[in-house]
Design an enzyme around this catalytic site. Structure first.
Site, mmCIF file in Angstrom:
data_model
loop_
_atom_site.group_PDB
_atom_site.id
_atom_site.type_symbol
_atom_site.label_atom_id
_atom_site.label_comp_id
_atom_site.label_asym_id
_atom_site.label_seq_id
_atom_site.Cartn_x
_atom_site.Cartn_y
_atom_site.Cartn_z
ATOM 1 N N VAL A 227 82.775 32.500 -48.111
ATOM 2 C CA VAL A 227 81.663 33.339 -48.569
ATOM 3 C C VAL A 227 80.348 32.562 -48.462
ATOM 4 C CG1 VAL A 227 82.967 34.861 -50.110
ATOM 5 C CG2 VAL A 227 82.179 32.643 -50.962
ATOM 6 N N ARG A 229 78.587 30.380 -45.153
ATOM 7 C CA ARG A 229 77.978 30.737 -43.875
ATOM 8 C C ARG A 229 79.056 30.720 -42.795
ATOM 9 N NH1 ARG A 229 74.553 32.859 -46.169
ATOM 10 N NH2 ARG A 229 72.284 32.498 -46.149
ATOM 11 N N ASP A 253 83.942 36.859 -45.441
ATOM 12 C CA ASP A 253 82.784 37.724 -45.612
ATOM 13 C C ASP A 253 81.699 37.403 -44.593
ATOM 14 O OD1 ASP A 253 81.379 39.790 -47.218
ATOM 15 O OD2 ASP A 253 79.973 38.157 -47.656
ATOM 16 N N GLU A 258 77.600 37.924 -36.118
ATOM 17 C CA GLU A 258 77.638 39.143 -36.930
ATOM 18 C C GLU A 258 76.782 40.229 -36.287
ATOM 19 O OE1 GLU A 258 76.661 38.233 -40.995
ATOM 20 O OE2 GLU A 258 78.306 36.777 -41.172
ATOM 21 N N HIS A 277 79.789 40.806 -44.748
ATOM 22 C CA HIS A 277 78.705 39.990 -45.310
ATOM 23 C C HIS A 277 78.030 40.711 -46.484
ATOM 24 C CE1 HIS A 277 75.696 36.582 -44.195
ATOM 25 N NE2 HIS A 277 75.757 36.765 -45.507
#
Length: 316
Positions: A227, A229, A253, A258, A277
């Site tokens: 959670v 980077r 996450d 992304e 995220h």
């Protein structure tokens, strides 16, 4: 007139508050670099989310004294330039600890109680009581990158009866962590942990710092959670570790790229939980971020030390 530039659009009430609090400053919202160029020469303060920041503007901000980030991350800032200009940078790192720690607990409970499996079975209308379930009590967690979020995760895990170990570069001990290590290399409990949780920021030192060096030392019954980077993890190494059952599963996450590519094998792995995220998202976010900003605006005016100063050498 001294300017405060907002690179992020704030609620009108928040802008009104800033104007009232910083009498004598002109508060301006700019939507792009071209618009910012008209005001940047007289800008003393910039307020922005990291994702909205315009790094090229710094070259023209000759009177810039302070940047305050409404986010915890500072990935987009030109640290070398800011060091030369002696610009102070602060962030909002304390706003994430409750929602992210609760999301981590949610992942762990899903794995222990096999809720991800039961949800898939519900969709298929399958009644299967042979699915393995367990509990967190008595298990061991290792938190990599213990800060305010890690402290809160550790506190909650202790309530579940878990042993909690941590890694942070300063080695500063924590009330909720049994032992604090200064690096992954020196951590002798990595091979004992049932859960390895990364909350590392992204810096030149943390990029791909978690890869085979971590996964190969973990138990094949352990889970990895990220959670922090995405780019601190070598995603190819993680995929290989999951495919080859070097580790049991992962909850992610954040990702190297992304949104996560549609052709990523992670999507189809039943031992992986994917969220887009959103671990830091909460309806209380701006309320908490504004509390930090108000405190820092007062401190700036009065010449006091500001809260959440970013170390420009470390990048966080």
């Amino acid at each position: 007139m001294r300017n405060i530039l907002l690179f992020t659009k704030l609620n009108d009430n928040y802008i009104k508050e800033i104007k009232e609090q910083m009498e004598g400053y002109k508060v301006l919202y700019v939507q792009n670099e071209k618009e910012a160029e008209k005001y940047v020469k007289d800008t003393e303060i910039i307020i922005s989310f990291d994702s909205d920041f315009h790094p090229n503007i710094v070259d023209k901000a000759s009177n810039l004294k302070w940047i305050h980030l409404l986010s915890a991350g500072a990935d987009t800032l030109p640290f070398e330039k800011l060091k030369k200009m002696k610009v102070l940078v602060t962030n909002s790192r304390d706003v994430h600890k409750y929602q992210i720690s609760q999301q981590v607990i949610g992942y762990m409970l899903m794995f222990e109680r096999s809720l991800n499996t039961f949800l898939r079975n519900q969709i298929k209308k399958v009644w299967d009581r042979s699915v393995r379930v367990s509990e967190l009590t008595g298990k061991t967690a290792l938190i990599i990158g213990v800060g305010s979020i890690g402290e809160e995760i550790a506190r909650l895990l202790r309530e579940f009866g878990m042993k909690v170990y941590g890694i942070r570069s300063s080695g500063k001990p924590s009330l909720y962590v049994e032992k604090m290590y200064t690096s992954i290399e020196d951590c002798d409990v990595l091979s004992l942990a049932d859960y390895v949780i990364s909350i590392l920021p992204l810096t030149k030192d943390t990029y791909h710092s978690i890869g085979e060096n971590v996964f190969n030392r973990m138990k094949n019954s352990s889970y990895f959670i990220n959670v922090g980077r995405g780019k601190v993890v070598d995603e190819r190494a993680l995929i290989n570790a999951l495919k080859n059952k070097v580790i049991k599963g992962a909850a992610l996450d954040v990702f190297e790229e992304e949104p996560l590519r549609e052709d990523s094998p992670l999507w189809d792995m039943e031992n992986v939980i994917i969220t887009p995220h959103i671990a830091g998202v909460t309806p209380l976010y701006m309320q908490r971020a504004m509390e930090i900003l108000r405190e820092n605006l007062d401190a700036y005016k009065e010449g006091r030390t500001l809260r959440n100063i970013v170390n420009l050498d470390k990048g966080y």
